[in-house]
Motif scaffolding. Structure first.
Motif, mmCIF file in Angstrom:
data_model
loop_
_atom_site.group_PDB
_atom_site.id
_atom_site.type_symbol
_atom_site.label_atom_id
_atom_site.label_comp_id
_atom_site.label_asym_id
_atom_site.label_seq_id
_atom_site.Cartn_x
_atom_site.Cartn_y
_atom_site.Cartn_z
ATOM 1 N N GLN A 161 0.847 -1.191 0.000
ATOM 2 C CA GLN A 161 0.000 0.000 0.000
ATOM 3 C C GLN A 161 0.880 1.237 0.000
ATOM 4 N N LYS B 262 -11.685 2.060 -2.874
ATOM 5 C CA LYS B 262 -10.275 1.687 -2.905
ATOM 6 C C LYS B 262 -9.783 1.670 -4.354
ATOM 7 N N SER C 49 -2.478 -1.123 -3.075
ATOM 8 C CA SER C 49 -3.585 -0.227 -2.730
ATOM 9 C C SER C 49 -3.051 1.203 -2.624
ATOM 10 N N SER D 21 -3.773 5.073 -1.779
ATOM 11 C CA SER D 21 -4.677 5.984 -1.074
ATOM 12 C C SER D 21 -4.614 7.355 -1.739
ATOM 13 N N PHE E 200 -6.710 0.209 -6.719
ATOM 14 C CA PHE E 200 -5.586 -0.711 -6.814
ATOM 15 C C PHE E 200 -4.886 -0.546 -8.149
#
Length: 243
Positions: free
Chosen positions: A6, A117, A124, A126, A119
């Motif tokens: 992430q 979310k 992932s 943000s 991807f």
């Protein structure tokens, strides 16, 4: 330690242009966050700025309210004092920010913290925009759609290329995760660099930039588990030495 790959939008853009040693450090800091990061209250400021953007810069009451609340606190340490002063500077710059580059006919609705979310590969990302942009399109029923994201970083102002990559990521997010909101338009996706007092729209040419973003995320995913394993091994070795 974080288990799944992430990264934040800001760190992803930095990663794309960083040297190899800095790239490793970025992944390490995500997997094992540092204990003593400077808390600048930027998340709170972004949410307060959401209302300022929503009113096209006419109502700064949420920013003023947050500023008063922060300044009323008595700092316990010099660290606390510095983070409050940094937050105050950011709020003042938000309040004086010209939003003239945003379309005057647009509805700039605030977006809740609960966002889809995004991807890129198995990473992932943000993105965290604060406002949506909706503009009627001449001769079309579908609204033009975009997103606005404040960028709060005192030490790394956006450049021509980093701003274009940041806004291209925002446009990609609008296209992939808000497909029912309207036609995602690059020219309606804006990154607001608060400390530099500049607003950047997404570039109309974005295919190469998307490839760079995707390739960077693939590299992060490829390196994630090996770096995580090394950090775990380092922690085990440190505990053994301290026994």
């Amino acid at each position: 330690m974080k288990t799944e790959p992430q990264i934040s939008a800001n760190k992803l853009i930095e990663y794309c242009f960083a040297r190899s040693t800095r790239r490793t450090a970025i992944i390490e800091d995500i997997i094992r966050p540092k204990n003593f990061l400077l808390d600048t209250r930027y998340n709170e400021i972004e949410r307060a700025m959401m209302h300022f953007i929503e009113t096209h810069g006419h109502d700064d009451s949420r920013l003023s309210q947050l500023d008063r609340a922060l300044l009323s606190r008595q700092p316990a340490t010099s660290h606390d004092e510095q983070r409050l002063l940094t937050a105050h500077d950011a709020i003042e710059l938000c309040r004086t920010m010209s939003l003239a580059k945003l379309p005057t006919a647009a509805k700039l609705n605030g977006i809740s913290d609960s966002q889809p979310k995004f991807f890129l590969g198995s990473v992932s990302v943000s993105v965290r925009p604060t406002n949506s942009v909706k503009v009627p399109q001449t001769g079309r029923k579908e609204l033009g759609f975009g997103l606005v994201k404040p960028y709060l970083c005192k030490t790394r102002p956006l450049t021509t290329e980093t701003s274009a990559l940041h806004a291209a990521l925002l446009h990609w997010y609008a296209e992939e995760c808000f497909e029912d909101a309207g036609e995602a338009c690059a020219e309606l996706c804006f990154v607001v660099d608060v400390f530099a007092q500049k607003i950047f729209a997404a570039p109309s040419s974005f295919s190469q930039r998307r490839k760079l973003l995707a390739a960077s995320c693939q590299e992060i995913a490829d390196r994630w588990q090996s770096i995580r394993a090394r950090l775990i091994a380092d922690e085990v070795a440190t505990r053994k030495r301290l026994k």
